[in-house]
Design a protein around this motif. Structure first.
Motif, short mmCIF file in Angstrom:
data_model
loop_
_atom_site.label_atom_id
_atom_site.label_comp_id
_atom_site.label_asym_id
_atom_site.label_seq_id
_atom_site.Cartn_x
_atom_site.Cartn_y
_atom_site.Cartn_z
N VAL A 133 0.86 -1.18 0.00
CA VAL A 133 0.00 0.00 0.00
C VAL A 133 0.90 1.23 0.00
O VAL A 133 1.52 1.55 1.02
CB VAL A 133 -0.91 0.03 1.25
N ALA A 134 1.00 1.90 -1.14
CA ALA A 134 1.83 3.10 -1.21
C ALA A 134 1.10 4.26 -0.55
O ALA A 134 -0.12 4.37 -0.66
CB ALA A 134 2.14 3.44 -2.66
N MET A 135 1.83 5.11 0.14
CA MET A 135 1.25 6.30 0.74
C MET A 135 0.50 7.09 -0.34
O MET A 135 1.12 7.55 -1.31
CB MET A 135 2.38 7.15 1.34
N PRO A 136 -0.84 7.19 -0.20
CA PRO A 136 -1.57 7.86 -1.28
C PRO A 136 -1.37 9.37 -1.27
O PRO A 136 -1.10 9.97 -0.23
CB PRO A 136 -3.03 7.52 -0.98
N ASN A 184 -4.30 -0.16 -4.55
CA ASN A 184 -4.62 1.26 -4.41
C ASN A 184 -5.99 1.48 -3.80
O ASN A 184 -6.77 2.28 -4.30
CB ASN A 184 -4.56 1.97 -5.77
N GLY A 185 -6.28 0.77 -2.72
CA GLY A 185 -7.62 0.85 -2.16
C GLY A 185 -7.81 1.92 -1.09
O GLY A 185 -8.85 1.96 -0.44
N VAL A 186 -6.82 2.77 -0.91
CA VAL A 186 -6.96 3.85 0.07
C VAL A 186 -6.82 5.17 -0.65
O VAL A 186 -5.95 5.34 -1.51
CB VAL A 186 -5.87 3.76 1.17
N GLU A 187 -7.70 6.09 -0.29
CA GLU A 187 -7.63 7.43 -0.89
C GLU A 187 -7.22 8.44 0.14
O GLU A 187 -7.55 8.31 1.32
CB GLU A 187 -9.00 7.82 -1.45
N ARG A 188 -6.54 9.45 -0.33
CA ARG A 188 -6.23 10.57 0.55
C ARG A 188 -7.33 11.59 0.33
O ARG A 188 -7.54 12.06 -0.78
CB ARG A 188 -4.89 11.15 0.17
N ALA A 194 -9.13 7.32 3.52
CA ALA A 194 -10.37 6.54 3.53
C ALA A 194 -10.19 5.28 2.72
O ALA A 194 -9.60 5.29 1.64
CB ALA A 194 -11.51 7.36 2.97
N LEU A 195 -10.70 4.20 3.29
CA LEU A 195 -10.66 2.91 2.61
C LEU A 195 -11.76 2.91 1.56
O LEU A 195 -12.91 3.19 1.88
CB LEU A 195 -10.93 1.82 3.65
#
Ligand SMILES: [Zn+2]
Length: 268
Positions: free
Chosen positions: A144-147, A178-182, A206-207
């Motif tokens: 999970v890359a830091m978004p 890429n399931g997390v948004e900033r 947010a997931l």
């Protein structure tokens, strides 16, 4: 055929076409007496054939990747990992490839802020020092890359963390997810106190979908206090918690989180 991103051809060249060390070649101001043994000037006179030189370069370099062994050994790799709390009963371990010191510090800055692609091979060499976490593979783990915020991405047209994460994914053979948004539009973290950073990061992520694997390997380029990784981990941890599970009992959460970064702290 898929079009290669501009940095990929440079990386390919550094990897296969260019047998020089990615560090002492770049920093040519190094005094001659400090040049590593694999420099042509250090090769004994009876060893001057082109192929001998080439073989020496290649051997020296591939021992450790894209640097000669002298440059590789001049950098401290894998400093002790450190922990940050996710909740009262759970912590996140953060493992850095190296310290945030010369030459990695300068390379990260040039790459991040000036899109200097010539620094990418050195950063890739650093990434490759991160051992794949034990028991993790393509079927049970995701990176999970830091978004980044979409706005920031659009503004710059360049997302350094995702470029590095893609390289780590290739190295570990573990897919990116890429399931997390900033979701915030917060001001830059620079110059804020730790408390301000943490406050700023609350509700920053947010997931958007359920993780496809149980082991989540978080990645950011630099961890200073670890606050961004901590906030990302907290979001993942709390939003994947089964209904009715205890927030403070890590055994209630089937997801295991670990974090990795290119650089953290300083040894000076
Ligand atoms: Zn070198």
């Amino acid at each position: 055929m898929r079009r290669l991103a501009p940095y990929q051809s440079g990386l390919w060249l550094a990897e296969y076409g260019d047998v020089r060390c990615q560090l002492c070649r770049i920093y040519r101001s190094t005094p001659q007496s400090h040049l590593p043994q694999n420099q042509p000037s250090a090769i004994p006179p009876n060893n001057h054939s082109f192929f001998t030189k080439l073989r020496q370069h290649v051997n020296n370099r591939f021992d450790s990747g894209l640097l000669c062994s002298d440059c590789h050994n001049s950098i401290v790799w894998l400093p002790k990992s450190f922990d940050v709390d996710i909740t009262a009963g759970t912590s996140l371990s953060i493992q850095a490839a190296t310290y945030y010191d010369y030459p990695i510090r300068q390379a990260i800055r040039a790459f991040k802020h000036h899109e200097d692609m010539t620094k990418l091979p050195l950063l890739l060499h650093a990434l490759r020092q991160l051992p794949r976490p034990q028991g993790c593979h393509r079927d049970n783990s995701v990176i999970v890359a830091m978004p980044t915020t979409n706005q920031r991405l659009v503004k710059r047209g360049f997302d350094p963390v995702s470029i590095l994460a893609a390289q780590l994914s290739k190295h570990w053979q573990i897919p990116l997810w890429n399931g997390v948004e900033r979701i915030d539009n917060t001001v830059s973290q620079q110059g804020l106190t730790r408390a301000e950073r943490l406050g700023n990061l609350d509700n920053a992520f947010a997931l958007v979908e359920t993780p496809p694997a149980k082991r989540l390997l978080l990645f950011d380029d630099v961890a200073t206090t670890g606050a961004s990784l901590q906030a990302l981990a907290r979001t993942l941890y709390l939003q994947t918690l089964p209904l009715g599970a205890s927030v403070s009992s890590s055994s209630d959460n089937p997801y295991k989180l670990q974090a990795f970064t290119l650089a953290h702290g300083s040894q000076y």
